[in-house]
Design an enzyme around this catalytic site. Structure first.
Site, PDB file in Angstrom:
ATOM      1  N   ASP A   1     -11.706   1.711   2.997  1.00 15.77           N
ATOM      2  CA  ASP A   1     -12.027   0.304   2.752  1.00 15.77           C
ATOM      3  C   ASP A   1     -13.530   0.122   2.533  1.00 15.77           C
ATOM      4  OD1 ASP A   1      -9.867  -1.434   2.596  1.00 15.77           O
ATOM      5  OD2 ASP A   1      -9.615  -1.570   4.774  1.00 15.77           O
TER       6      ASP A   1
ATOM      7  N   LYS B   1       0.842  -1.208   0.000  1.00  7.09           N
ATOM      8  CA  LYS B   1       0.000   0.000   0.000  1.00  7.09           C
ATOM      9  C   LYS B   1       0.871   1.250   0.000  1.00  7.09           C
ATOM     10  CE  LYS B   1      -3.833  -2.438   1.964  1.00  7.09           C
ATOM     11  NZ  LYS B   1      -4.292  -3.183   3.098  1.00  7.09           N
TER      12      LYS B   1
ATOM     13  N   GLN C   1      -5.370  -2.310   9.109  1.00  3.58           N
ATOM     14  CA  GLN C   1      -5.065  -3.589   8.457  1.00  3.58           C
ATOM     15  C   GLN C   1      -5.683  -4.744   9.257  1.00  3.58           C
ATOM     16  OE1 GLN C   1      -3.387  -3.935   5.429  1.00  3.58           O
ATOM     17  NE2 GLN C   1      -4.124  -6.030   5.640  1.00  3.58           N
TER      18      GLN C   1
END
Ligand code: NAP
Length: 284
Positions: free
Chosen positions: A119, A52, A96
């Site tokens: 997300d 990322k 995460q």
């Protein structure tokens, strides 16, 4: 033989467009920024976070990493997220997953501001997706839709069968397919006669998490097969949910693993971060 859907090529195009978008924002004095929070030292999570950061660097997005020890307490993690929510220079926040077992994942995801939830896991954003209002899109299903579009596959009127009903893949995938006018069937571990259902699919999406789960007899000749799975085979090699060698002989199109959906998920995260940056700055 099936046409191989090249996720690397499509994701490269999306990242190039994202870099152009980031440059445009930068000319307006906006420096898009993503904060990634990682708890513990899970090696797979480490790789994802590093990727990322690389994507951010390539795209022109600032990235900030918050690495916390595995024994971080819920309150400490929530305090960090609240701090990031209030920072004007941060536009996207990603925690995460998976989190260590002692942490309450649901509460953590709900603590992220929906405006910075790149997300799209926050219930507010899930609700937006349910009603067809797509501002921040869940990265993996959105990446699948981009792949289909890049290869000229319109889901409209087609029967899309999704194997898997998780909150991060199966369910939002179904919503995006419905929005695109597909007729959708969602299957799961309690589904009876799975192969009879998958054989009806014009578009088959596998999101199960079991290597080689989708075999050739489960696929209609000419179907588009999208493999979301990311598993390790007995030799430790990355592989999907589909028995690729056998199914590519039958399918019309198929995504490989690696080089299919995974790289698209990464590209869509960059796009979401830019969308969040633009929306936050426009509403200041
Ligand atoms: P998950 O939460 O474990 O969900 C798996 C789903 O598969 C569940 O709905 C489960 O049904 C269903 N399932 C399990 N066994 C089945 C069976 N025998 N028949 C039919 N359905 C069955 O997994 P996930 O998070 O959705 O991820 C799925 C896979 O995609 C994993 O390999 C993951 O690593 C990968 N993934 C890839 C990306 C990417 O970027 N490429 C992103 C996210 C995930 P129940 O609900 O009944 O248990």
């Amino acid at each position: 033989m099936a046409t191989i859907i090249d996720g690397r090529l499509v994701s490269k195009q999306i990242l190039e467009a994202a870099a152009a978008h980031a440059a445009e924002l930068s000319e307006r004095g906006i420096r898009p920024a993503l904060a990634v929070v990682i708890v513990g030292d899970d090696p797979a999570s480490r790789v994802y976070v590093d990727n990322k950061k690389k994507d951010c660097a390539k795209t022109g997005i600032a990235s900030y990493e918050y690495t916390l020890p595995a024994d971080t307490q819920q309150g400490e993690l929530l305090a960090i997220i609240r701090g990031l929510n209030s920072r004007k220079d941060i536009h996207g926040i990603l925690v995460q997953l998976p989190l260590p077992a002692h942490l309450d994942e649901k509460e953590v995801l709900c603590a992220i501001s929906p405006l910075k939830d790149v997300d799209a896991f926050h219930p507010v954003n899930v609700g937006h997706i349910m009603i067809g209002d797509f501002t921040l899109l869940p990265c993996t299903p959105a990446g699948v839709m981009e792949l289909l579009s890049a290869y000229g596959v319109s889901p409209a009127g087609k029967h899309c069968v999704i194997i898997g009903r998780s909150n991060i893949v199966g369910k939002p995938m179904a919503m995006l397919m419905l929005k695109a006018d597909a007729t959708v069937t969602v299957c799961h571990s309690k589904t009876r006669g799975l192969a009879d259902i998958t054989r009806q699919a014009d578009i088959l999406v596998a999101a199960v998490g079991k290597a080689g789960f989708v075999t050739a007899d489960m696929v209609k000749p000419g179907a588009v097969v999208i493999d979301v799975g990311m598993n390790r085979n007995s030799e430790g090699k990355l592989c999907g949910d589909v028995d690729f060698e056998a199914v590519e002989k039958i399918a019309g199109m198929i995504t490989p693993v690696p080089g299919g959906v995974g790289v698209m998920t990464r590209a869509m995260l960059m796009r979401n971060t830019l969308t969040a940056a633009e929306n936050l700055e426009d509403n200041r």
